[in-house]
Enzyme design. Structure first.
Site, PDB file in Angstrom:
ATOM      1  N   ASP A  83       0.815  -1.202   0.000  1.00  0.00           N
ATOM      2  CA  ASP A  83       0.000   0.000   0.000  1.00  0.00           C
ATOM      3  C   ASP A  83       0.859   1.267   0.000  1.00  0.00           C
ATOM      4  OD1 ASP A  83      -2.540   1.206   0.041  1.00  0.00           O
ATOM      5  OD2 ASP A  83      -2.441   1.496   2.216  1.00  0.00           O
ATOM      6  N   HIS A  84       0.412   2.273  -0.750  1.00  0.00           N
ATOM      7  CA  HIS A  84       1.066   3.587  -0.810  1.00  0.00           C
ATOM      8  C   HIS A  84       2.567   3.469  -1.098  1.00  0.00           C
ATOM      9  CE1 HIS A  84      -2.208   6.333   0.113  1.00  0.00           C
ATOM     10  NE2 HIS A  84      -2.655   5.445   0.981  1.00  0.00           N
ATOM     11  N   HIS A 177      -7.362   9.921   6.044  1.00  0.00           N
ATOM     12  CA  HIS A 177      -6.448   9.005   6.716  1.00  0.00           C
ATOM     13  C   HIS A 177      -6.297   9.356   8.196  1.00  0.00           C
ATOM     14  CE1 HIS A 177      -4.471   8.224   2.602  1.00  0.00           C
ATOM     15  NE2 HIS A 177      -5.088   7.129   2.971  1.00  0.00           N
ATOM     16  N   HIS A 205     -10.018   5.058   0.777  1.00  0.00           N
ATOM     17  CA  HIS A 205      -8.997   5.117   1.813  1.00  0.00           C
ATOM     18  C   HIS A 205      -9.567   5.853   3.023  1.00  0.00           C
ATOM     19  CE1 HIS A 205      -5.141   4.415  -0.764  1.00  0.00           C
ATOM     20  NE2 HIS A 205      -6.168   3.715  -1.232  1.00  0.00           N
ATOM     21  N   ASN A 227     -10.445   0.388   2.542  1.00  0.00           N
ATOM     22  CA  ASN A 227      -9.189   0.312   3.284  1.00  0.00           C
ATOM     23  C   ASN A 227      -9.371   0.739   4.734  1.00  0.00           C
ATOM     24  OD1 ASN A 227      -8.142  -0.280   0.770  1.00  0.00           O
ATOM     25  ND2 ASN A 227      -6.460   1.189   0.914  1.00  0.00           N
TER      26      ASN A 227
END
Length: 290
Positions: A83-84, A177, A205, A227
Protein backbone atom coordinates in the site's frame (compact mmCIF):
# COMPACT_ATOMS: atom_id res chain seq x y z
CA UNK A 1 -5.57 -19.73 1.59
CA UNK A 2 -3.54 -17.19 -0.34
CA UNK A 3 -5.52 -15.70 -3.23
CA UNK A 4 -5.00 -12.96 -5.80
CA UNK A 5 -6.24 -9.50 -4.94
CA UNK A 6 -7.59 -9.12 -8.47
CA UNK A 7 -9.95 -12.06 -8.00
CA UNK A 8 -11.21 -10.98 -4.59
CA UNK A 9 -11.81 -7.45 -5.88
CA UNK A 10 -13.57 -8.68 -9.02
CA UNK A 11 -15.81 -10.95 -6.95
CA UNK A 12 -16.66 -8.09 -4.60
CA UNK A 13 -17.44 -5.72 -7.45
CA UNK A 14 -19.65 -8.26 -9.21
CA UNK A 15 -21.56 -9.18 -6.07
CA UNK A 16 -21.80 -5.62 -4.76
CA UNK A 17 -20.49 -6.74 -1.39
CA UNK A 18 -17.23 -4.81 -1.19
CA UNK A 19 -13.88 -6.18 -0.02
CA UNK A 20 -12.22 -4.95 3.17
CA UNK A 21 -8.45 -4.37 3.11
CA UNK A 22 -6.63 -4.06 6.43
CA UNK A 23 -3.28 -2.35 6.95
CA UNK A 24 -1.04 -4.35 9.27
CA UNK A 25 2.01 -3.41 11.31
CA UNK A 26 2.81 -6.35 13.57
CA UNK A 27 2.33 -10.11 13.47
CA UNK A 28 -0.59 -9.60 15.86
CA UNK A 29 -2.29 -7.40 13.24
CA UNK A 30 -1.88 -10.17 10.68
CA UNK A 31 -3.21 -12.83 13.04
CA UNK A 32 -6.22 -10.66 13.88
CA UNK A 33 -7.18 -10.32 10.22
CA UNK A 34 -6.73 -14.04 9.58
CA UNK A 35 -8.77 -15.06 12.64
CA UNK A 36 -11.58 -12.60 11.90
CA UNK A 37 -11.76 -13.69 8.25
CA UNK A 38 -12.00 -17.33 9.31
CA UNK A 39 -14.64 -16.55 11.93
CA UNK A 40 -16.87 -14.56 9.58
CA UNK A 41 -16.29 -16.61 6.43
CA UNK A 42 -15.44 -13.39 4.58
CA UNK A 43 -12.42 -12.77 2.31
CA UNK A 44 -10.02 -9.95 3.11
CA UNK A 45 -6.91 -8.23 1.79
CA UNK A 46 -3.91 -7.77 4.07
CA UNK A 47 -1.94 -4.59 3.31
CA UNK A 48 1.63 -3.59 4.13
CA UNK A 49 2.27 0.11 3.59
CA UNK A 50 5.48 1.78 2.53
CA UNK A 51 5.55 3.53 5.92
CA UNK A 52 5.53 0.16 7.68
CA UNK A 53 8.33 -1.06 5.44
CA UNK A 54 10.33 2.01 6.50
CA UNK A 55 9.56 1.13 10.14
CA UNK A 56 11.20 -2.25 9.56
CA UNK A 57 14.36 -0.72 8.14
CA UNK A 58 13.27 -0.78 4.51
CA UNK A 59 12.87 -4.57 4.26
CA UNK A 60 9.38 -5.76 3.32
CA UNK A 61 10.24 -9.45 3.33
CA UNK A 62 9.92 -10.49 7.04
CA UNK A 63 6.38 -9.16 7.56
CA UNK A 64 5.35 -10.24 4.06
CA UNK A 65 6.67 -13.76 4.70
CA UNK A 66 4.72 -13.96 7.96
CA UNK A 67 1.59 -12.74 6.20
CA UNK A 68 1.76 -15.16 3.29
CA UNK A 69 2.50 -18.05 5.66
CA UNK A 70 -0.49 -17.16 7.85
CA UNK A 71 -2.74 -16.79 4.80
CA UNK A 72 -1.59 -20.04 3.22
CA UNK A 73 -2.41 -22.03 6.36
CA UNK A 74 -5.79 -20.36 6.88
CA UNK A 75 -9.26 -21.48 5.81
CA UNK A 76 -10.02 -17.88 4.88
CA UNK A 77 -9.48 -16.39 1.43
CA UNK A 78 -6.78 -13.74 1.85
CA UNK A 79 -4.54 -11.72 -0.44
CA UNK A 80 -1.42 -9.61 0.19
CA UNK A 81 -1.19 -6.03 -1.10
CA UNK A 82 1.52 -3.37 -0.83
CA UNK A 83 0.00 0.00 0.00
CA UNK A 84 1.07 3.59 -0.81
CA UNK A 85 4.31 2.50 -2.46
CA UNK A 86 6.22 5.65 -3.31
CA UNK A 87 9.35 4.41 -5.07
CA UNK A 88 10.24 2.00 -7.81
CA UNK A 89 12.56 -0.08 -5.63
CA UNK A 90 9.72 -1.24 -3.38
CA UNK A 91 7.38 -1.56 -6.35
CA UNK A 92 9.82 -4.05 -7.83
CA UNK A 93 9.73 -6.14 -4.63
CA UNK A 94 5.98 -6.68 -4.90
CA UNK A 95 5.94 -10.03 -6.66
CA UNK A 96 9.05 -11.23 -4.79
CA UNK A 97 7.39 -10.77 -1.40
CA UNK A 98 4.25 -12.71 -2.33
CA UNK A 99 1.93 -9.76 -2.94
CA UNK A 100 -0.38 -9.91 -5.94
CA UNK A 101 -1.27 -6.22 -5.97
CA UNK A 102 0.25 -2.84 -5.26
CA UNK A 103 -0.98 0.70 -4.72
CA UNK A 104 1.56 2.95 -6.45
CA UNK A 105 1.29 6.42 -4.96
CA UNK A 106 2.63 9.33 -7.03
CA UNK A 107 -0.19 11.61 -5.89
CA UNK A 108 2.18 14.15 -4.34
CA UNK A 109 3.45 14.95 -7.83
CA UNK A 110 1.78 17.42 -10.19
CA UNK A 111 -0.96 15.71 -12.20
CA UNK A 112 1.00 15.15 -15.42
CA UNK A 113 4.01 13.77 -13.53
CA UNK A 114 1.66 11.55 -11.50
CA UNK A 115 0.18 10.22 -14.74
CA UNK A 116 3.59 9.52 -16.28
CA UNK A 117 5.00 7.82 -13.18
CA UNK A 118 1.85 5.78 -12.59
CA UNK A 119 1.68 4.73 -16.25
CA UNK A 120 5.25 3.40 -16.04
CA UNK A 121 4.53 1.62 -12.76
CA UNK A 122 1.36 0.03 -14.16
CA UNK A 123 3.16 -1.12 -17.29
CA UNK A 124 5.86 -2.83 -15.22
CA UNK A 125 3.34 -4.33 -12.82
CA UNK A 126 1.18 -5.77 -15.58
CA UNK A 127 4.24 -7.35 -17.17
CA UNK A 128 4.68 -9.18 -13.86
CA UNK A 129 1.05 -10.20 -13.43
CA UNK A 130 0.23 -7.68 -10.71
CA UNK A 131 -2.96 -5.71 -10.04
CA UNK A 132 -2.33 -1.95 -9.71
CA UNK A 133 -4.17 0.66 -7.68
CA UNK A 134 -3.35 4.37 -7.83
CA UNK A 135 -4.55 7.70 -6.51
CA UNK A 136 -5.42 10.96 -8.20
CA UNK A 137 -5.00 14.07 -6.09
CA UNK A 138 -5.07 14.21 -2.32
CA UNK A 139 -6.88 12.10 0.25
CA UNK A 140 -6.84 13.36 3.85
CA UNK A 141 -3.57 13.26 5.71
CA UNK A 142 -1.98 15.16 2.81
CA UNK A 143 -4.60 17.90 2.97
CA UNK A 144 -8.22 17.86 4.07
CA UNK A 145 -10.65 15.50 2.39
CA UNK A 146 -13.46 17.66 3.76
CA UNK A 147 -12.63 20.60 1.51
CA UNK A 148 -14.21 20.83 -1.97
CA UNK A 149 -10.78 21.17 -3.57
CA UNK A 150 -9.75 17.66 -2.61
CA UNK A 151 -12.80 15.82 -3.89
CA UNK A 152 -12.10 13.69 -6.95
CA UNK A 153 -13.59 15.00 -10.18
CA UNK A 154 -15.21 12.15 -12.17
CA UNK A 155 -13.94 13.45 -15.51
CA UNK A 156 -10.38 13.79 -14.20
CA UNK A 157 -10.61 10.30 -12.69
CA UNK A 158 -11.74 8.75 -15.99
CA UNK A 159 -8.93 10.49 -17.83
CA UNK A 160 -6.37 9.36 -15.26
CA UNK A 161 -7.44 5.72 -15.57
CA UNK A 162 -7.43 5.88 -19.37
CA UNK A 163 -3.95 7.42 -19.49
CA UNK A 164 -2.32 5.22 -16.86
CA UNK A 165 -3.99 1.84 -17.37
CA UNK A 166 -4.43 1.19 -13.63
CA UNK A 167 -6.78 -1.50 -12.39
CA UNK A 168 -8.35 0.38 -9.45
CA UNK A 169 -8.53 3.99 -8.33
CA UNK A 170 -8.50 5.49 -4.84
CA UNK A 171 -10.80 8.51 -4.76
CA UNK A 172 -11.36 11.41 -2.36
CA UNK A 173 -15.05 11.50 -1.38
CA UNK A 174 -14.97 12.68 2.23
CA UNK A 175 -12.88 10.20 4.22
CA UNK A 176 -9.48 11.02 5.69
CA UNK A 177 -6.45 9.00 6.72
CA UNK A 178 -5.68 8.46 10.41
CA UNK A 179 -9.09 9.43 11.81
CA UNK A 180 -9.64 8.09 15.34
CA UNK A 181 -13.32 9.03 15.48
CA UNK A 182 -15.96 7.64 13.13
CA UNK A 183 -17.39 10.97 12.03
CA UNK A 184 -16.52 11.23 8.32
CA UNK A 185 -19.41 12.11 6.01
CA UNK A 186 -19.09 10.62 2.54
CA UNK A 187 -20.38 12.27 -0.64
CA UNK A 188 -22.58 9.40 -1.84
CA UNK A 189 -23.73 11.26 -4.94
CA UNK A 190 -20.10 11.76 -5.97
CA UNK A 191 -19.40 8.05 -5.43
CA UNK A 192 -22.27 7.20 -7.78
CA UNK A 193 -20.99 9.61 -10.43
CA UNK A 194 -17.47 8.23 -10.12
CA UNK A 195 -18.83 4.68 -10.48
CA UNK A 196 -20.61 5.70 -13.68
CA UNK A 197 -17.60 7.50 -15.17
CA UNK A 198 -14.66 5.33 -14.07
CA UNK A 199 -14.36 1.85 -15.61
CA UNK A 200 -12.31 0.29 -12.78
CA UNK A 201 -13.13 -0.54 -9.13
CA UNK A 202 -13.16 2.42 -6.72
CA UNK A 203 -11.16 2.36 -3.50
CA UNK A 204 -12.02 4.19 -0.27
CA UNK A 205 -9.00 5.12 1.81
CA UNK A 206 -9.40 6.36 5.38
CA UNK A 207 -12.35 4.09 6.10
CA UNK A 208 -11.55 3.91 9.83
CA UNK A 209 -13.26 7.28 10.18
CA UNK A 210 -16.48 6.14 8.49
CA UNK A 211 -19.35 4.47 10.41
CA UNK A 212 -20.04 0.88 9.38
CA UNK A 213 -23.52 1.69 8.14
CA UNK A 214 -22.12 4.40 5.89
CA UNK A 215 -19.50 2.02 4.51
CA UNK A 216 -22.28 -0.40 3.54
CA UNK A 217 -24.15 2.39 1.77
CA UNK A 218 -20.93 3.54 0.07
CA UNK A 219 -20.52 0.04 -1.38
CA UNK A 220 -24.11 0.14 -2.61
CA UNK A 221 -23.30 3.43 -4.38
CA UNK A 222 -20.21 2.05 -6.08
CA UNK A 223 -17.24 1.61 -3.75
CA UNK A 224 -15.51 -1.77 -3.99
CA UNK A 225 -12.31 -1.86 -1.91
CA UNK A 226 -12.54 -0.47 1.62
CA UNK A 227 -9.19 0.31 3.28
CA UNK A 228 -9.02 0.16 7.09
CA UNK A 229 -5.94 0.77 9.24
CA UNK A 230 -6.28 3.20 12.13
CA UNK A 231 -9.27 1.32 13.55
CA UNK A 232 -6.98 -1.63 14.29
CA UNK A 233 -4.35 0.59 15.87
CA UNK A 234 -6.94 2.23 18.13
CA UNK A 235 -8.07 -1.21 19.32
CA UNK A 236 -4.44 -2.33 19.80
CA UNK A 237 -3.28 0.65 21.83
CA UNK A 238 -6.45 0.80 23.94
CA UNK A 239 -5.98 -2.84 24.95
CA UNK A 240 -2.32 -2.27 25.82
CA UNK A 241 -3.12 0.82 27.89
CA UNK A 242 -5.79 -1.04 29.82
CA UNK A 243 -3.50 -4.01 30.46
CA UNK A 244 -0.72 -1.79 31.81
CA UNK A 245 -3.16 0.22 33.91
CA UNK A 246 -4.47 -2.99 35.49
CA UNK A 247 -0.96 -4.34 36.11
CA UNK A 248 1.57 -1.48 36.39
CA UNK A 249 4.41 -3.92 37.15
CA UNK A 250 3.76 -6.05 34.06
CA UNK A 251 6.95 -6.65 32.06
CA UNK A 252 6.02 -9.61 29.83
CA UNK A 253 4.71 -8.10 26.58
CA UNK A 254 2.87 -11.27 25.62
CA UNK A 255 -0.04 -10.48 27.91
CA UNK A 256 -0.47 -7.05 26.32
CA UNK A 257 -0.06 -8.40 22.81
CA UNK A 258 -2.57 -11.19 23.39
CA UNK A 259 -5.18 -8.70 24.54
CA UNK A 260 -4.32 -6.35 21.68
CA UNK A 261 -4.67 -9.14 19.14
CA UNK A 262 -8.07 -10.07 20.55
CA UNK A 263 -9.28 -6.47 20.41
CA UNK A 264 -8.15 -6.10 16.81
CA UNK A 265 -9.80 -9.40 15.87
CA UNK A 266 -13.13 -8.06 17.11
CA UNK A 267 -12.64 -4.79 15.19
CA UNK A 268 -11.82 -6.64 11.97
CA UNK A 269 -14.73 -9.04 12.38
CA UNK A 270 -17.10 -6.11 12.85
CA UNK A 271 -15.88 -4.56 9.59
CA UNK A 272 -16.16 -7.79 7.65
CA UNK A 273 -19.64 -8.44 8.97
CA UNK A 274 -20.75 -4.90 8.10
CA UNK A 275 -19.70 -5.38 4.48
CA UNK A 276 -21.11 -8.88 4.09
CA UNK A 277 -24.02 -9.25 1.65
CA UNK A 278 -27.30 -10.80 2.85
CA UNK A 279 -27.35 -14.57 3.02
CA UNK A 280 -24.79 -17.22 4.05
CA UNK A 281 -21.08 -16.80 3.16
CA UNK A 282 -20.01 -18.30 -0.13
CA UNK A 283 -17.99 -21.49 0.05
CA UNK A 284 -15.97 -23.67 -2.27
CA UNK A 285 -13.28 -22.93 -4.83
CA UNK A 286 -12.77 -19.50 -6.29
CA UNK A 287 -10.62 -18.17 -9.13
CA UNK A 288 -7.13 -17.34 -7.96
CA UNK A 289 -7.28 -19.59 -4.89
CA UNK A 290 -5.96 -23.13 -4.47
Amino acid sequence: MLCRSADLIAEARTSGSGIAAFNVITLEHVQAVVEAAQRTGRPAIVQISHNVVRHYGGDVMPLAAATTAAAASSRARLALHLDHVEDVALLHRTAQCGASSVMYDASRMPDEENIAATRAAARWAHEHGLFVEAELGEIGGKGSAHLPGVRTDPGDAARFVAETGVDALAVAVGSSHAMITRTAALDLDLISRLRDEVPVPLVLHGSSGVPHATLRVAVEHGMTKINVGTLLNVAFTRAVREALADAPDLVDPRRCLTLARGAMTEAVADCLTALAPPGPPRRGRFPGCP
